[in-house]
Write a protein that holds these residues in place. Structure first.
Motif, PDB file in Angstrom:
ATOM      1  N   SER A 122      14.318  38.941 -27.267  1.00  0.00           N
ATOM      2  CA  SER A 122      14.820  37.832 -26.643  1.00  0.00           C
ATOM      3  C   SER A 122      13.841  37.017 -27.606  1.00  0.00           C
ATOM      4  CB  SER A 122      14.065  37.491 -25.294  1.00  0.00           C
ATOM      5  OG  SER A 122      15.048  38.706 -24.704  1.00  0.00           O
ATOM      6  N   SER A 123      13.202  37.353 -28.732  1.00  0.00           N
ATOM      7  CA  SER A 123      12.376  36.612 -30.035  1.00  0.00           C
ATOM      8  C   SER A 123      12.998  35.008 -29.936  1.00  0.00           C
ATOM      9  CB  SER A 123      12.282  37.147 -31.208  1.00  0.00           C
ATOM     10  OG  SER A 123      12.118  38.358 -31.638  1.00  0.00           O
ATOM     11  N   ARG A 124      12.273  34.362 -30.071  1.00  0.00           N
ATOM     12  CA  ARG A 124      12.240  32.392 -29.963  1.00  0.00           C
ATOM     13  C   ARG A 124      12.393  32.644 -31.450  1.00  0.00           C
ATOM     14  NH1 ARG A 124       7.520  30.063 -25.441  1.00  0.00           N
ATOM     15  NH2 ARG A 124       8.851  31.507 -23.732  1.00  0.00           N
ATOM     16  N   GLY A 125      13.016  32.480 -32.170  1.00  0.00           N
ATOM     17  CA  GLY A 125      13.456  32.318 -32.987  1.00  0.00           C
ATOM     18  C   GLY A 125      14.128  33.537 -34.336  1.00  0.00           C
ATOM     19  N   ARG A 126      14.007  33.585 -35.423  1.00  0.00           N
ATOM     20  CA  ARG A 126      14.289  34.721 -36.475  1.00  0.00           C
ATOM     21  C   ARG A 126      13.263  35.087 -38.065  1.00  0.00           C
ATOM     22  NH1 ARG A 126      20.076  33.370 -40.377  1.00  0.00           N
ATOM     23  NH2 ARG A 126      20.784  35.441 -40.332  1.00  0.00           N
ATOM     24  N   VAL A 127      13.439  36.514 -37.560  1.00  0.00           N
ATOM     25  CA  VAL A 127      12.823  36.571 -38.785  1.00  0.00           C
ATOM     26  C   VAL A 127      13.855  37.440 -40.513  1.00  0.00           C
ATOM     27  CG1 VAL A 127      11.106  38.945 -39.843  1.00  0.00           C
ATOM     28  CG2 VAL A 127      10.683  37.482 -37.186  1.00  0.00           C
ATOM     29  N   LEU A 128      13.188  37.161 -41.533  1.00  0.00           N
ATOM     30  CA  LEU A 128      13.034  37.307 -42.907  1.00  0.00           C
ATOM     31  C   LEU A 128      12.722  37.856 -44.159  1.00  0.00           C
ATOM     32  CD1 LEU A 128      15.461  33.969 -43.046  1.00  0.00           C
ATOM     33  CD2 LEU A 128      16.366  36.231 -42.655  1.00  0.00           C
ATOM     34  N   PRO A 129      13.191  38.504 -45.149  1.00  0.00           N
ATOM     35  CA  PRO A 129      12.282  38.594 -46.048  1.00  0.00           C
ATOM     36  C   PRO A 129      12.906  38.116 -46.843  1.00  0.00           C
ATOM     37  CG  PRO A 129      14.038  40.529 -45.397  1.00  0.00           C
ATOM     38  CD  PRO A 129      14.326  38.830 -44.544  1.00  0.00           C
ATOM     39  N   MET A 130      11.284  37.799 -47.547  1.00  0.00           N
ATOM     40  CA  MET A 130      11.538  37.125 -48.450  1.00  0.00           C
ATOM     41  C   MET A 130      11.686  37.384 -50.124  1.00  0.00           C
ATOM     42  SD  MET A 130       7.711  37.187 -50.442  1.00  0.00           S
ATOM     43  CE  MET A 130       6.979  38.227 -52.209  1.00  0.00           C
ATOM     44  N   ASP A 145       5.603  44.671 -41.720  1.00  0.00           N
ATOM     45  CA  ASP A 145       4.796  42.889 -41.101  1.00  0.00           C
ATOM     46  C   ASP A 145       6.523  42.318 -41.047  1.00  0.00           C
ATOM     47  OD1 ASP A 145       2.487  43.278 -42.826  1.00  0.00           O
ATOM     48  OD2 ASP A 145       3.106  42.241 -44.025  1.00  0.00           O
ATOM     49  N   LEU A 146       7.415  42.792 -41.165  1.00  0.00           N
ATOM     50  CA  LEU A 146       9.146  42.719 -40.241  1.00  0.00           C
ATOM     51  C   LEU A 146       8.227  42.998 -38.661  1.00  0.00           C
ATOM     52  CD1 LEU A 146      10.988  43.518 -43.180  1.00  0.00           C
ATOM     53  CD2 LEU A 146      10.498  40.911 -42.912  1.00  0.00           C
ATOM     54  N   ARG A 147       7.998  43.896 -38.689  1.00  0.00           N
ATOM     55  CA  ARG A 147       7.548  44.226 -37.495  1.00  0.00           C
ATOM     56  C   ARG A 147       6.966  43.419 -36.126  1.00  0.00           C
ATOM     57  NH1 ARG A 147       5.006  48.020 -37.450  1.00  0.00           N
ATOM     58  NH2 ARG A 147       3.018  47.206 -36.053  1.00  0.00           N
ATOM     59  N   MET A 148       5.831  42.670 -36.967  1.00  0.00           N
ATOM     60  CA  MET A 148       4.476  42.554 -36.999  1.00  0.00           C
ATOM     61  C   MET A 148       5.548  40.702 -36.153  1.00  0.00           C
ATOM     62  SD  MET A 148       1.758  43.354 -38.594  1.00  0.00           S
ATOM     63  CE  MET A 148       0.688  42.477 -37.750  1.00  0.00           C
ATOM     64  N   ALA A 149       5.445  39.962 -36.968  1.00  0.00           N
ATOM     65  CA  ALA A 149       6.464  38.998 -37.214  1.00  0.00           C
ATOM     66  C   ALA A 149       7.506  38.960 -35.779  1.00  0.00           C
ATOM     67  CB  ALA A 149       7.157  38.331 -38.384  1.00  0.00           C
ATOM     68  N   LEU A 150       8.123  39.883 -36.350  1.00  0.00           N
ATOM     69  CA  LEU A 150       9.263  39.874 -34.787  1.00  0.00           C
ATOM     70  C   LEU A 150       8.558  39.830 -32.927  1.00  0.00           C
ATOM     71  CD1 LEU A 150      12.391  42.746 -35.821  1.00  0.00           C
ATOM     72  CD2 LEU A 150      12.565  40.226 -35.538  1.00  0.00           C
ATOM     73  N   THR A 151       7.768  40.830 -33.176  1.00  0.00           N
ATOM     74  CA  THR A 151       6.753  40.800 -31.532  1.00  0.00           C
ATOM     75  C   THR A 151       5.866  40.320 -31.154  1.00  0.00           C
ATOM     76  OG1 THR A 151       4.990  41.885 -32.990  1.00  0.00           O
ATOM     77  CG2 THR A 151       6.751  43.288 -32.193  1.00  0.00           C
ATOM     78  N   ALA A 152       5.576  38.812 -32.303  1.00  0.00           N
ATOM     79  CA  ALA A 152       4.886  38.025 -32.426  1.00  0.00           C
ATOM     80  C   ALA A 152       5.741  36.598 -31.947  1.00  0.00           C
ATOM     81  CB  ALA A 152       4.502  37.300 -34.237  1.00  0.00           C
ATOM     82  N   LEU A 153       6.903  36.990 -31.901  1.00  0.00           N
ATOM     83  CA  LEU A 153       7.997  35.712 -31.909  1.00  0.00           C
ATOM     84  C   LEU A 153       8.988  36.066 -30.398  1.00  0.00           C
ATOM     85  CD1 LEU A 153       9.811  34.726 -34.870  1.00  0.00           C
ATOM     86  CD2 LEU A 153       8.605  32.713 -33.484  1.00  0.00           C
ATOM     87  N   CYS A 154       8.365  36.843 -29.680  1.00  0.00           N
ATOM     88  CA  CYS A 154       9.482  37.463 -28.694  1.00  0.00           C
ATOM     89  C   CYS A 154       8.644  36.852 -27.097  1.00  0.00           C
ATOM     90  CB  CYS A 154       8.809  39.229 -28.278  1.00  0.00           C
ATOM     91  SG  CYS A 154       7.134  38.878 -27.384  1.00  0.00           S
ATOM     92  N   ASP A 155       9.859  36.776 -26.692  1.00  0.00           N
ATOM     93  CA  ASP A 155       9.662  36.168 -25.067  1.00  0.00           C
ATOM     94  C   ASP A 155       8.911  36.278 -24.426  1.00  0.00           C
ATOM     95  OD1 ASP A 155      11.361  33.950 -23.581  1.00  0.00           O
ATOM     96  OD2 ASP A 155      11.105  35.765 -22.155  1.00  0.00           O
ATOM     97  N   ASP A 156       8.140  35.267 -23.514  1.00  0.00           N
ATOM     98  CA  ASP A 156       6.942  35.866 -22.686  1.00  0.00           C
ATOM     99  C   ASP A 156       6.989  36.564 -21.279  1.00  0.00           C
ATOM    100  OD1 ASP A 156       4.919  34.685 -24.065  1.00  0.00           O
ATOM    101  OD2 ASP A 156       5.559  33.100 -23.628  1.00  0.00           O
ATOM    102  N   SER A 157       8.934  36.946 -21.648  1.00  0.00           N
ATOM    103  CA  SER A 157       9.199  37.494 -19.802  1.00  0.00           C
ATOM    104  C   SER A 157       8.450  38.504 -20.052  1.00  0.00           C
ATOM    105  CB  SER A 157      10.674  37.287 -19.989  1.00  0.00           C
ATOM    106  OG  SER A 157      11.866  38.735 -20.922  1.00  0.00           O
ATOM    107  N   GLU A 158       8.944  39.322 -18.682  1.00  0.00           N
ATOM    108  CA  GLU A 158       8.503  40.902 -18.557  1.00  0.00           C
ATOM    109  C   GLU A 158       9.564  41.753 -19.827  1.00  0.00           C
ATOM    110  OE1 GLU A 158       8.867  44.904 -15.655  1.00  0.00           O
ATOM    111  OE2 GLU A 158       9.202  43.065 -14.842  1.00  0.00           O
ATOM    112  N   TRP A 160       8.917  45.052 -24.160  1.00  0.00           N
ATOM    113  CA  TRP A 160      10.426  46.157 -25.886  1.00  0.00           C
ATOM    114  C   TRP A 160       9.418  45.112 -26.930  1.00  0.00           C
ATOM    115  CZ3 TRP A 160      13.167  49.282 -26.366  1.00  0.00           C
ATOM    116  CH2 TRP A 160      14.386  49.632 -25.508  1.00  0.00           C
ATOM    117  N   SER A 161       7.400  44.412 -26.967  1.00  0.00           N
ATOM    118  CA  SER A 161       7.289  44.223 -27.455  1.00  0.00           C
ATOM    119  C   SER A 161       5.985  45.328 -27.656  1.00  0.00           C
ATOM    120  CB  SER A 161       6.769  43.024 -27.924  1.00  0.00           C
ATOM    121  OG  SER A 161       5.686  42.945 -28.366  1.00  0.00           O
TER     122      SER A 161
END
Length: 316
Positions: free
Chosen positions: A124-132, A60-73, A78-79
């Motif tokens: 190049s994620s537009r944000g940060r991902v943290l475990p609860m 779930d952490l991986r999915m969150a990271l890829t959801a926030l990834c940059d729209d660049s090539e 990398w997503s």
């Protein structure tokens, strides 16, 4: 107001595909998004890695990271790499490459958050991902309807995967260990947030789990941030068989009676009785906002642009 929203600090809580949907929408309107992710998954690649290496489940952490990834090539490439899942019948079969990368970084860095931040930089994620929570968690549910001879009797079902597949009705849910410690970064993010979004996601195993971590629940209760509860597009899942939108809210209120929201966001097609749902929203101190959120050709999946427009209109 739109410029203020872009610079606002936004926290989204959940897990799995539901959290990924809200993050994909929020990153279109906000530049500072922090995802707080459940860590109770015990199935698939995550479950295997959790068992083999005694680590937090990374999926779930991986999915969150890829959801926030940059729209660049670079970001999209990398997503795709992180989401790649090995096929075949060997030891790697079924593993997502991103899960392996995250666990490798955790072995190199004692702090799991440092490893997640490094993956975020790679994407190049537009944000940060943290475990609860600071430790891996197990979900335990009391489930009724499993014994035809005693339909009201409850039995214990342990594990996120097992709960999601249960044939019975989930009556209550708890965590092992009980009262787990929250990651301090997650509590700090909630305290500093301007806006908070809870849901959508698997109701018991992805959304309500956050309320079972005392420090996190307390932070959500005391914060003055604007809070949105996003309801699911599909009401009747294995976890919530026969539930209405109103019942979803009632279960949340029963678990955290002091927690208040500003808005409950729902797709009009999920509302069976608007007056009753508005009454339930009132229990949370919230206003009901109904807006189309689903993809036109896939009514069970959120449309990122529609969801982003809803968040933009509510938060600005």
């Amino acid at each position: 107001m739109v410029d203020a929203l872009r610079s606002a600090k936004v926290v989204a809580l959940g897990g799995g595909h539901g959290l990924a949907a809200s993050l994909s929408a929020l990153r279109l309107v906000c530049e500072q998004v922090t995802a707080i992710v459940t860590v109770a998954d015990n199935g698939g690649s995550s479950g295997r890695l959790r068992t083999d290496f005694d680590v937090l489940p990374p999926g779930d952490l991986r999915m969150a990271l890829t959801a926030l990834c940059d729209d660049s090539e670079w970001g999209q490439t990398w997503s795709d790499v992180l989401q790649h899942r090995f096929t075949g019948e060997g030891d790697l079969a079924g593993h997502a490459l991103g899960n392996l990368l995250i666990v490798a970084l955790w072995q190199l860095h004692e702090d799991p958050v440092t490893g997640l931040d490094l993956v975020g930089r790679l994407l190049s994620s537009r944000g940060r991902v943290l475990p609860m929570a600071a430790v891996p968690l197990d979900l335990v549910a009391r489930v009724s309807g499993l014994d035809p001879a005693a339909p009201t009797a409850t039995k214990e079902v342990r594990g996120q995967v097992e709960i999601a597949r249960t044939r019975g009705l989930v009556e209550s849910i708890s965590l092992v260990p009980d009262n787990p410690p929250a990651r301090p970064e997650s509590v700090e993010a909630v305290d500093a947030a301007d806006h908070i979004v809870l849901g959508p996601g698997s109701w018991y195993t992805s959304v309500l789990t956050h309320l079972l971590v005392p420090d996190l629940r307390d932070a959500l209760t005391r914060t003055t941030a604007t809070k949105i509860l996003t309801l699911n597009l599909e009401m009747h899942t294995a976890e919530t068989r026969g539930f209405s939108a109103t019942q979803h809210i009632r279960t949340l209120h029963a678990m955290a009676p002091d927690l208040r929201f500003d808005v409950v966001l729902a797709d009009p097609w999920t509302i069976e009785d608007r007056s009753r749902l508005e009454w339930a929203c009132g229990m949370l101190g919230a206003e009901l906002v109904a807006m189309p959120l689903a993809q036109q050709d896939r009514p069970g999946q959120h449309d990122a642009l529609r969801l982003a427009a809803a968040y933009r209109d509510i938060l600005s």
